[in-house]
Design a protein around this motif. Sequence first.
Motif, PDB file in Angstrom:
ATOM      1  N   ASN A 231      13.965  11.898  46.312  1.00  0.00           N
ATOM      2  CA  ASN A 231      15.162  11.676  45.374  1.00  0.00           C
ATOM      3  C   ASN A 231      15.659  10.091  45.482  1.00  0.00           C
ATOM      4  OD1 ASN A 231      16.074  11.703  47.848  1.00  0.00           O
ATOM      5  ND2 ASN A 231      17.636  13.325  47.646  1.00  0.00           N
TER       6      ASN A 231
ATOM      7  N   ASP B  70      18.490  17.300  39.080  1.00  0.00           N
ATOM      8  CA  ASP B  70      18.610  18.572  40.170  1.00  0.00           C
ATOM      9  C   ASP B  70      20.219  18.739  39.965  1.00  0.00           C
ATOM     10  OD1 ASP B  70      16.113  18.028  41.088  1.00  0.00           O
ATOM     11  OD2 ASP B  70      16.841  16.154  42.099  1.00  0.00           O
TER      12      ASP B  70
ATOM     13  N   SER C 276      15.433  13.594  41.032  1.00  0.00           N
ATOM     14  CA  SER C 276      14.342  13.377  41.848  1.00  0.00           C
ATOM     15  C   SER C 276      13.012  13.173  41.000  1.00  0.00           C
ATOM     16  CB  SER C 276      14.157  14.603  42.871  1.00  0.00           C
ATOM     17  OG  SER C 276      13.919  15.693  42.165  1.00  0.00           O
TER      18      SER C 276
ATOM     19  N   TYR D 216      16.885  20.261  44.715  1.00  0.00           N
ATOM     20  CA  TYR D 216      16.095  19.602  45.322  1.00  0.00           C
ATOM     21  C   TYR D 216      15.646  20.125  46.607  1.00  0.00           C
ATOM     22  CZ  TYR D 216      14.132  15.371  47.644  1.00  0.00           C
ATOM     23  OH  TYR D 216      13.306  14.427  48.250  1.00  0.00           O
TER      24      TYR D 216
END
Length: 244
Positions: free
Chosen positions: A193, A174, A183, A64
């Motif tokens: 997210n 992620d 996310s 992420y």
Amino acid sequence: MLMKPYARYKLSGMVHEDDSRYAVLEPGMKALAEQQIAPHYVTVPGGKQVPQYAPTVVGTSLAYDPASNCEGYFMSFRFQTNNNCYNYSTNMASNSFAQPGRMHGYFLTSPPSGPDVVKGAQLDGLVNLGAVTKEELAQHAKAQNGVGHYVALMISPGDTSVGWPGDYHWARCDATAQFDSWSQKDGGDQVTNFDFAGNPITWPPTANWTVNQGPLLQGNPNDIVVAYTFYCFMYVPATGVSLI
């Protein structure tokens, strides 16, 4: 009777039919000079031409990290508005508001159904895993030697009583070790997210995917609220997918 809102609904995945930015040209057609917006068009099987605002960039990291994912193409200073939830979930910035199956001549109709969206995604190279558990996802990941990644598909059915055309939404995992960190990118918005209620996305089937579109019908002061419901998980092979 189909009610027509006085303003466009916000869509996460689909494209409004009258959105000239993403108007697909029929075979042999050329956009009029005053109507051509995109600098490039991609011809797909069947001859239709899809507008593209920059060359496709494939992400090299699934962490992420919005600023670095796909060279930052999901950020405002790049091509944020030209990439949707499908682009982000597959880690490919096609800069065309990508639609499942379109690269292969398959075009979704409105309202999109779960089977139709899955069919398009499968044509692009994704693998349907169904509504499996975390344990089953972990088993699948182990069989793939931890290569590739996982996405979740949510569907919002159409509602003619308020003119809602229906839509789809995707979220990306992620953290394939625990499958507890996801996310998403809501249409042309920024990557986050959090779910639609501001909660960290730990498991898409239980996340909040409700959207208050506001009052959009003349003579009706009530807010129009639509919801996306989890449909299935899909696997994105490490060899990549092909989309536009």
